[in-house]
Design an enzyme around this catalytic site. Structure first.
Site, PDB file in Angstrom:
ATOM      1  N   ASP A  79       0.848  -1.147  -0.039  1.00  0.00           N
ATOM      2  CA  ASP A  79       0.052   0.102  -0.163  1.00  0.00           C
ATOM      3  C   ASP A  79       0.889   1.097  -0.054  1.00  0.00           C
ATOM      4  O   ASP A  79       1.993   1.188   0.396  1.00  0.00           O
ATOM      5  CB  ASP A  79      -0.798   0.011   1.182  1.00  0.00           C
ATOM      6  CG  ASP A  79      -1.940  -1.108   1.074  1.00  0.00           C
ATOM      7  OD1 ASP A  79      -2.283  -1.587   0.059  1.00  0.00           O
ATOM      8  OD2 ASP A  79      -2.644  -1.450   2.047  1.00  0.00           O
ATOM      9  N   PRO A  80       0.342   2.426  -0.582  1.00  0.00           N
ATOM     10  CA  PRO A  80       1.289   3.457  -0.617  1.00  0.00           C
ATOM     11  C   PRO A  80       1.693   3.908   0.834  1.00  0.00           C
ATOM     12  O   PRO A  80       2.946   4.413   0.898  1.00  0.00           O
ATOM     13  CB  PRO A  80       0.456   4.656  -0.975  1.00  0.00           C
ATOM     14  CG  PRO A  80      -0.573   3.951  -1.972  1.00  0.00           C
ATOM     15  CD  PRO A  80      -0.827   2.657  -1.404  1.00  0.00           C
TER      16      PRO A  80
END
Length: 302
Positions: free
Chosen positions: A47-48
């Protein structure tokens, strides 16, 4: 006449310690640019806002990506009790709250249900496809939809530390396709208090540790220089979970042409095993071992 590929024919793995705030695709694009490489990909999305190991494959190493994707991975993460969010992490909107807080004993009692072969429903803000559309796009548009539960193997879910009443640290070692955000969400529900991931770090993935990774700042500093090339790891590191066999000279030639080729016997390798073959120190192919021959499924052009 075939169009010539742009960039260098660079082959190997670069292990990046991904910072928060970057997508996995952005990291891959950065690495490809820095090496001026023809081809690049990664072995397992983060995930970012997650940090830690992002293994980037260049050139022929991309053929080994499926083996790293299948390998075990370890995550360290913090769970915030008392709040559920629409993204199951700290970036989302709080959609439910509770004044209940679990005891340490209650947390320990709840963990075994999340170990072994379990079924997990991915977060609605995820890249799972629903009728051809990414779930996160549907979620952003406030569409109503359900995501089917998926199998996940969790080797261990460990309670590391109770930081305070609202927060606890955990470590999870699992197979492919696991969502730590879903673990935090489901643990909060099991404890009757709600929960979401506050932060997340992938400590190791397959054979690689986060502490051995290179930073984005270092990639920028050494971009398009021989200094960066020195950080490149061999293609065969992506095959660490497979046994190695050695090709005969004639076998190597046949395998490189996509045909079954003779290999030397190796201890512990049995008929039907998936293995990789090398010749003169370089990987030649991955395939199935049958009676002294390797039947290739992937061939390396090195």
């Amino acid at each position: 006449m075939a169009r010539r590929k742009k960039g260098r024919a660079v082959h190997g793995w670069l292990i990046v310690d991904k910072p928060a705030g970057m997508t996995s695709t952005s990291v891959v694009n950065k690495v490809r640019w820095a090496f001026d490489a023809q081809k690049a990909g990664h072995a397992g999305t983060l995930d970012p806002d997650a940090t830690g190991v992002l293994a980037v494959a260049l050139g022929e190493a991309t053929k080994t990506v499926p083996f790293i994707t299948e390998a075990l991975k370890c995550y360290r993460f913090s769970v915030r009790f008392g709040q559920a969010t629409n993204t199951d992490d700290a970036e989302g909107e709080v959609i439910a709250e509770s004044d209940t807080r679990p005891t340490d004993a209650q947390i320990l009692d709840a963990l075994p249900q999340f170990e072994g072969d379990i079924m997990q429903v991915p977060p609605k803000f995820s890249a799972v496809k629903i009728d051809g559309e990414r779930a996160y796009k549907l979620a952003r548009d406030d569409e109503e939809f359900e995501i089917a539960a998926r199998p996940l193997y969790v080797e261990e879910l460990k309670f590391v530390e109770r930081v305070d009443e609202d927060h606890a640290l955990f470590e999870m070692t699992c197979g492919k396709g696991g969502y730590v955000r879903a673990i935090a969400r489901d643990l909060g529900e099991a404890l009757g208090c709600f929960g979401h991931v506050e932060w997340l770090r992938r400590e190791w993935s397959g054979p690689w540790d986060a502490e051995d990774g290179i930073s984005i700042a270092e990639i920028d500093e050494m971009a398009k220089t021989e200094a960066l090339d020195a950080y490149l790891r061999p293609v065969e590191e992506g095959l660490s979970d497979l046994d190695e066999v050695m090709c005969t000279p004639e076998g190597a030639t046949r395998l490189r042409n996509g045909n079954p080729g003779m290999v030397y016997p190796a201890n512990g390798v049995e008929y039907g095993d998936e293995v990789w073959a090398s010749f003169e120190g370089k990987p030649v192919a991955v395939g199935i071992y049958k009676s002294g021959e390797l039947h290739p499924s992937r061939v390396f052009n090195l």
